[in-house]
Every structure is written in structure tokens, then in C-alpha cells.
Design a protein around this motif. Structure first.
Motif, short mmCIF file in Angstrom:
data_model
loop_
_atom_site.label_atom_id
_atom_site.label_comp_id
_atom_site.label_asym_id
_atom_site.label_seq_id
_atom_site.Cartn_x
_atom_site.Cartn_y
_atom_site.Cartn_z
N LEU A 149 0.89 -1.28 -0.24
CA LEU A 149 0.01 -0.04 -0.30
C LEU A 149 0.86 1.71 0.14
CD1 LEU A 149 -3.13 -0.88 2.47
CD2 LEU A 149 -3.23 -0.45 0.03
N ARG A 150 2.50 1.28 0.92
CA ARG A 150 3.12 2.32 0.60
C ARG A 150 3.80 2.77 -0.29
NH1 ARG A 150 7.40 1.05 5.03
NH2 ARG A 150 7.38 3.74 5.39
N ILE A 151 4.16 1.20 -0.70
CA ILE A 151 4.07 1.62 -2.47
C ILE A 151 3.32 1.96 -3.95
CG2 ILE A 151 5.32 0.84 -4.20
CD1 ILE A 151 7.00 -1.59 -2.49
N TYR A 152 2.38 1.46 -3.59
CA TYR A 152 1.00 1.73 -4.41
C TYR A 152 0.75 3.32 -4.27
CZ TYR A 152 0.22 -3.03 -5.82
OH TYR A 152 0.26 -4.43 -5.94
N GLU A 153 0.02 4.18 -3.27
CA GLU A 153 0.20 5.31 -2.49
C GLU A 153 1.11 6.49 -3.48
OE1 GLU A 153 -1.52 7.82 1.26
OE2 GLU A 153 -0.30 6.07 1.29
N GLN A 154 2.49 5.93 -3.23
CA GLN A 154 3.52 6.76 -4.09
C GLN A 154 3.13 7.25 -5.43
OE1 GLN A 154 7.05 5.46 -3.45
NE2 GLN A 154 7.07 5.60 -1.24
N GLU A 155 2.70 6.27 -6.20
CA GLU A 155 2.02 5.65 -7.27
C GLU A 155 0.93 6.45 -8.02
OE1 GLU A 155 2.75 1.89 -8.31
OE2 GLU A 155 5.02 2.31 -8.57
N MET A 156 0.01 6.51 -6.81
CA MET A 156 -1.67 6.54 -7.01
C MET A 156 -2.14 7.09 -5.94
SD MET A 156 -3.01 2.60 -7.42
CE MET A 156 -1.36 2.43 -8.51
N PRO A 157 -3.95 8.23 -5.85
CA PRO A 157 -4.41 8.49 -5.00
C PRO A 157 -4.35 6.69 -3.92
CG PRO A 157 -5.54 9.28 -6.59
CD PRO A 157 -4.34 8.69 -6.88
N LEU A 158 -4.68 7.55 -2.69
CA LEU A 158 -4.69 6.24 -1.87
C LEU A 158 -5.87 5.18 -2.04
CD1 LEU A 158 -3.71 4.54 1.26
CD2 LEU A 158 -5.31 5.99 2.31
N LYS A 159 -6.79 5.82 -2.15
CA LYS A 159 -8.06 4.76 -2.73
C LYS A 159 -8.37 3.90 -4.29
CE LYS A 159 -13.31 5.07 -4.11
NZ LYS A 159 -14.06 5.98 -3.84
N GLN A 160 -7.34 4.06 -5.23
CA GLN A 160 -7.07 3.23 -5.98
C GLN A 160 -6.14 2.40 -5.90
OE1 GLN A 160 -5.58 6.63 -9.03
NE2 GLN A 160 -6.98 5.45 -10.40
N ALA A 161 -4.86 2.91 -4.44
CA ALA A 161 -3.57 1.99 -4.00
C ALA A 161 -5.12 1.12 -3.33
CB ALA A 161 -3.17 2.34 -3.09
N ILE A 162 -5.81 0.88 -2.47
CA ILE A 162 -7.09 0.72 -1.97
C ILE A 162 -7.30 -0.54 -2.75
CG2 ILE A 162 -8.48 0.25 -0.32
CD1 ILE A 162 -7.53 2.22 0.85
N LEU A 163 -7.95 0.30 -4.11
CA LEU A 163 -9.45 -0.74 -5.43
C LEU A 163 -7.72 -1.79 -6.05
CD1 LEU A 163 -11.18 1.99 -6.39
CD2 LEU A 163 -11.80 0.08 -4.50
N LYS A 164 -6.79 -1.62 -5.93
CA LYS A 164 -5.43 -2.45 -6.85
C LYS A 164 -5.30 -3.86 -5.54
CE LYS A 164 -1.67 -2.61 -9.18
NZ LYS A 164 -1.23 -1.51 -9.92
N ILE A 165 -5.29 -3.16 -4.84
CA ILE A 165 -5.11 -4.49 -3.44
C ILE A 165 -5.95 -4.69 -3.13
CG2 ILE A 165 -5.64 -3.56 -1.18
CD1 ILE A 165 -1.50 -4.20 -1.35
N CYS A 166 -6.79 -4.67 -3.46
CA CYS A 166 -8.63 -5.52 -2.78
C CYS A 166 -8.58 -5.97 -4.57
CB CYS A 166 -9.46 -4.83 -2.52
SG CYS A 166 -9.22 -4.33 -1.05
N GLU A 167 -8.30 -5.71 -5.14
CA GLU A 167 -8.41 -6.21 -7.16
C GLU A 167 -10.15 -5.66 -6.91
OE1 GLU A 167 -8.16 -10.27 -6.45
OE2 GLU A 167 -6.29 -10.15 -6.70
N LEU A 168 -10.84 -4.39 -6.28
CA LEU A 168 -11.24 -4.25 -6.80
C LEU A 168 -10.76 -2.54 -8.18
CD1 LEU A 168 -13.12 -3.44 -3.39
CD2 LEU A 168 -13.60 -5.56 -5.22
N GLU A 169 -10.73 -2.83 -8.74
CA GLU A 169 -10.21 -1.99 -9.53
C GLU A 169 -10.78 -1.38 -10.56
OE1 GLU A 169 -5.40 -1.74 -10.70
OE2 GLU A 169 -6.17 -3.93 -10.59
N ASN A 170 -11.55 -2.32 -11.27
CA ASN A 170 -12.28 -2.54 -12.42
C ASN A 170 -14.43 -1.87 -11.74
OD1 ASN A 170 -10.49 -2.61 -13.92
ND2 ASN A 170 -10.59 -4.91 -13.88
#
Length: 121
Positions: free
Chosen positions: A98-119
Motif C-alpha cells: 500500500l505504501r508503494i502504490y500510494e506513491q504512484e496513485m491516490p490512496l483510494k486507487q491503491a486500496i482498490l488495486k490491492i483489493c482487486e476492485l480496480e475495474n
């Protein structure tokens, strides 16, 4: 990245219930964390737990933090109609990711990605 060891892999004593003392490390939930990283880990874990619960409640009927004191550690679990559908462990790997993703995108998107809810957003 956090340096850690899984607690259940490092149990000592005859009954395998008591954790070993490892120099320079402290037990947080189900993991040994380097002493210098404990506060940052706890702070990030609480922050991401709150954020996970907030975001997942937008997609599922109920979301709870569960499994305190278990061998795998705490997790945020999302339910739909009383059935568990997502389980995100609050472990060092998840927190680091989550820390890595949050450097690349907003926190909500990072959470959606880690939860596999992106789409689904």
C-alpha cells in the motif's frame, strides 16, 4: 520496506506457544518487526486499516477488522449478505505494498488495486 519475521515460524519452548526473544525485534500482532520500524509500522497499519474499512464499505454491506491474536494476524474482512468476500491481512507485505502504490496513485486507487476492485469503480 519493513524488515520482519512471521511469529509462528519462530516459536520456542516445549509447548511452541511462547515467542522467542529476538534481539532488535518486537512482536506486533503476528510478526516480529525491527525495533526501529515498530512505530512507523503501527502508524501505517492503523491508517491503512481505517482507509481499507472506509473504501470497502462503499462496495460491501459490512466490513470488519478481525482475527486479532491469530497466527495470521489481523485482517479487514468485507462481507456481502453475511458472506465474507474479501480478506485483506494487515501484515507487513500488505502495508508495504500500500505504501508503494500510494506513491504512484491516490490512496483510494491503491486500496482498490490491492483489493482487486480496480475495474469496479
Amino acid at each position: 520496506m519493513f524488515k520482519f519475521l512471521k511469529k509462528k515460524q519462530h516459536l520456542g519452548t516445549v509447548n511452541n506457544k511462547e515467542p522467542l526473544n529476538i534481539d532488535g525485534m518486537s512482536i506486533v500482532d503476528a510478526y516480529y518487526i525491527e525495533n526501529s520500524q515498530v512505530e512507523a509500522y503501527k502508524t501505517d497499519r492503523e491508517r491503512y486499516s481505517d482507509a481499507l474499512i472506509y473504501v470497502l464499505k462503499q462496495y460491501f454491506t459490512d466490513v470488519d477488522r478481525m482475527f486479532e491474536g491469530t497466527d495470521d494476524g489481523e485482517a479487514v474482512v468485507a462481507f456481502h449478505n453475511d458472506e465474507p468476500v474479501k480478506c485483506i491481512y494487515l501484515n507487513p507485505e500488505t502495508i508495504d505494498q500500500l505504501r508503494i502504490y500510494e506513491q504512484e496513485m491516490p490512496l483510494k486507487q491503491a486500496i482498490l488495486k490491492i483489493c482487486e476492485l480496480e475495474n469496479e469503480d
